[in-house]
Scaffold this active site. Sequence first.
Site, PDB file in Angstrom:
ATOM      1  N   ASP A  64      34.500   0.397  26.160  1.00 18.35           N
ATOM      2  CA  ASP A  64      35.940   0.642  26.278  1.00 18.35           C
ATOM      3  C   ASP A  64      36.725  -0.431  25.524  1.00 18.35           C
ATOM      4  O   ASP A  64      36.613  -1.622  25.820  1.00 18.35           O
ATOM      5  CB  ASP A  64      36.326   0.643  27.756  1.00 18.35           C
ATOM      6  CG  ASP A  64      37.690   1.245  28.015  1.00 18.35           C
ATOM      7  OD1 ASP A  64      38.543   1.209  27.103  1.00 18.35           O
ATOM      8  OD2 ASP A  64      37.912   1.762  29.125  1.00 18.35           O
TER       9      ASP A  64
ATOM     10  N   SER B 141      42.414   5.592  33.866  1.00 19.46           N
ATOM     11  CA  SER B 141      43.231   4.612  33.155  1.00 19.46           C
ATOM     12  C   SER B 141      44.509   4.308  33.944  1.00 19.46           C
ATOM     13  O   SER B 141      44.444   3.839  35.081  1.00 19.46           O
ATOM     14  CB  SER B 141      43.530   5.122  31.742  1.00 19.46           C
ATOM     15  OG  SER B 141      44.061   4.102  30.932  1.00 19.46           O
TER      16      SER B 141
ATOM     17  N   HIS C  49      36.700   4.734  26.283  1.00 18.88           N
ATOM     18  CA  HIS C  49      37.721   4.909  27.315  1.00 18.88           C
ATOM     19  C   HIS C  49      37.755   6.351  27.838  1.00 18.88           C
ATOM     20  O   HIS C  49      38.583   6.669  28.678  1.00 18.88           O
ATOM     21  CB  HIS C  49      39.085   4.535  26.726  1.00 18.88           C
ATOM     22  CG  HIS C  49      40.154   4.294  27.741  1.00 18.88           C
ATOM     23  ND1 HIS C  49      40.028   3.380  28.774  1.00 18.88           N
ATOM     24  CD2 HIS C  49      41.388   4.848  27.893  1.00 18.88           C
ATOM     25  CE1 HIS C  49      41.124   3.379  29.497  1.00 18.88           C
ATOM     26  NE2 HIS C  49      41.969   4.266  28.996  1.00 18.88           N
TER      27      HIS C  49
END
Length: 259
Positions: free
Chosen positions: A213, A98, A241
Amino acid sequence: MGYFVTVEPGVNLYVEDVNPGGSKTIVFLHGWPLSHDQFEYQFSILPAMGYRCIGIDWRGFGKSDKPVSGYSFNRLADDIRTVVDILQLTNFTFVGHSTGGAIAIRYMSRHNGYGVSKLVLVDAAAPTGFTPETANALLTETLNDRPKMMQGVTDQFFFQYISKPFSDWFMQMGLQAASWSTAAIIVTLRDEKLDEDLPKINVPTLIIHGIHDKVIPFAQAPELNQKIRNSQLIPFEYSGHGAFWEERDKFNKLLTQFI
């Protein structure tokens, strides 16, 4: 073992260094607003397989110091470079999740991939992070009801079922960060872009992204794949995610095969 590395006067980053004598080194960068603890299900497996696993808490997060400034991608990438220099790391695999993926991309561009032999981007917040609408909503909640914000992040983070104890653990990990650093990174993800960094990546790159996600849409993964030379994209069909946890066996196997 865990220790602190000074990256500038008054700012020390926490480093978790498991199996320092391992044959190959993997450096993990966590996502916002978490810490290296998110990779628990890698650190409990990979060192026993002979890998050295290093988890770095960025400034403002986890066990690291929490200064009021220094939350641009440039500064965060420079922090990582200082850790790499002090630990004399070479020929390591860089895993960024991320926002950690965004920091890794800036590191590769700004420091010419110093010491990195391979790059793994997991649900990377790149080339775009948060839309202005998402960022501003998160910023408002962070500054007024941060636990509620973190609960919302937790609720949309995973595609697969998570237990209440796991959810509580995950939330506390996020709340370990400072409120000001949590807010500062939201602004960074809103305002900074990484398009110009991508062509500068010069090592084999594995892109892992959950197709469900809701934090960073899967649609950004093919764009990374197109713009990063010598990259391959592996969609994770049962992940949101959190591919590193939701499909951890597949994730760990792919990682070791790639290395």
